[in-house]
Scaffold this motif. Sequence first.
Motif, PDB file in Angstrom:
ATOM      1  N   UNK A 165       0.940  -1.017  -0.054  1.00  0.00           N
ATOM      2  CA  UNK A 165      -0.168  -0.091   0.063  1.00  0.00           C
ATOM      3  C   UNK A 165       0.854   1.349   0.150  1.00  0.00           C
ATOM      4  N   UNK A 166       0.497   2.214  -0.786  1.00  0.00           N
ATOM      5  CA  UNK A 166       1.459   3.165  -1.121  1.00  0.00           C
ATOM      6  C   UNK A 166       0.646   4.515  -0.790  1.00  0.00           C
ATOM      7  N   UNK A 196      -5.897   0.971   7.332  1.00  0.00           N
ATOM      8  CA  UNK A 196      -4.456   1.340   7.376  1.00  0.00           C
ATOM      9  C   UNK A 196      -4.356   2.942   8.222  1.00  0.00           C
ATOM     10  N   UNK A 197      -3.289   3.047   8.536  1.00  0.00           N
ATOM     11  CA  UNK A 197      -2.880   4.460   9.395  1.00  0.00           C
ATOM     12  C   UNK A 197      -3.665   5.514   8.620  1.00  0.00           C
ATOM     13  N   UNK A 204       5.161   6.961   1.611  1.00  0.00           N
ATOM     14  CA  UNK A 204       5.190   5.843   2.336  1.00  0.00           C
ATOM     15  C   UNK A 204       4.687   4.565   1.855  1.00  0.00           C
ATOM     16  N   UNK A 205       5.286   3.638   2.011  1.00  0.00           N
ATOM     17  CA  UNK A 205       4.721   2.142   1.895  1.00  0.00           C
ATOM     18  C   UNK A 205       4.572   1.250   2.921  1.00  0.00           C
ATOM     19  N   UNK A 206       3.424   0.276   3.097  1.00  0.00           N
ATOM     20  CA  UNK A 206       3.166  -0.349   4.007  1.00  0.00           C
ATOM     21  C   UNK A 206       2.955  -1.847   3.140  1.00  0.00           C
ATOM     22  N   UNK A 207       3.434  -2.797   3.838  1.00  0.00           N
ATOM     23  CA  UNK A 207       3.370  -4.361   3.337  1.00  0.00           C
ATOM     24  C   UNK A 207       2.370  -4.988   4.459  1.00  0.00           C
ATOM     25  N   UNK A 242       6.446  -2.830  11.473  1.00  0.00           N
ATOM     26  CA  UNK A 242       5.444  -3.469  11.368  1.00  0.00           C
ATOM     27  C   UNK A 242       5.133  -3.204   9.713  1.00  0.00           C
ATOM     28  N   UNK A 243       6.003  -3.939   8.991  1.00  0.00           N
ATOM     29  CA  UNK A 243       5.856  -3.853   7.462  1.00  0.00           C
ATOM     30  C   UNK A 243       5.952  -2.573   6.890  1.00  0.00           C
TER      31      UNK A 243
END
Length: 358
Positions: A165-166, A196-197, A204-207, A242-243
């Motif tokens: 997620x970007x 998501x936050x 920012x990227x979350x996995x 956390x990812x």
Amino acid sequence: MSGGAGPLEALIRAEIAAEGPMRLDRYMALCLGHPEHGYYARGEAFGAAGDFTTAPEISQMFGELLGLWCAQVWLDMGAPGRVILAELGPGRGAMMADALRAARALPGFLDAAEPWLVETSPALRALQRRSVPAAQGAGRLAEVPRGPIILLANEFFDALPIRQFVRAGGAWRERRVGVVEGALAWGLGPPLAEGLPPSAPNGAVLERSAASEAVAAEIGARLAADGGAALVVDYGAAPPATGGGDTLQALRRHAPADPLAEPGGADITAHVDFAALAGAIAAQGARLWPLTTQGALLGALGLAPRAAALAAARPDRAADIFAQRDRLAAPEQMGRLFKALAATGPEQPPPPGFGPGE
């Protein structure tokens, strides 16, 4: 369609044409696990002649020390008359072969241990049968019989599919694979409203890996119900991370590659979110032990004296043996980046390498 597209890329393009841009976890699952054209269907990934080298392929010492770890865990469990000894994603079977050989040092363990290799690739399962003829095979952990279990997973979770997620334009959007000007290309889906936050800087990227958390939860449930221990060794950031960040990578012939080039032709992995794994295991009632590094674990299990003994027995290979020791455990090599996560049944003592002062 590009004239140079391979059979897996053709399938991916067809699915994109029919259903729209593809989520990353679906793309990874096809690239790595397609039964005919996927990366692991070839069975040629490991070692110097392949695309990457895992710890068991670096040195027999890795599997030997983990085999002794398993034997000591069994002893600490009260030496049950039957125990499942399972490995997830065992590659060519080198680690289990080394582990079983070393575990002969503890009388009774091999009589009690029932080896199981959990693998989806038919090509790799054929190699594993040659390396560990005594082991039985399963495609999923759920197919392994119930009972007290000692489970190993080395560089298994890093190859399970992830979603990315970007943060772009003030909103989270999911990274997807599409076709642009005749080539596979990255793109972003529509804004996402939940899960998501609420705020993060653009870029920012979350996995997230639902597949990893599902397997971790299954491990935790089995430990809570049947007793035993699990040892996960893989690479990634330690909690509280956390990812966060883009950790997706592809390797071909030990060098970085484009994940979108030649689907099925390269290994595709991502850093393991140990906080997410720990949470999924603990939620099922298993007992977690403090995360450590691969270097610290191997040191506690006796890597240095084992290397010295091997070097003394083979002085012509001493330099290579000590180089292997350093590659496994030195902080600037695999020792710090690779972490070790252990969990046990709720009432069991700490496993070797995870107790006070270790």
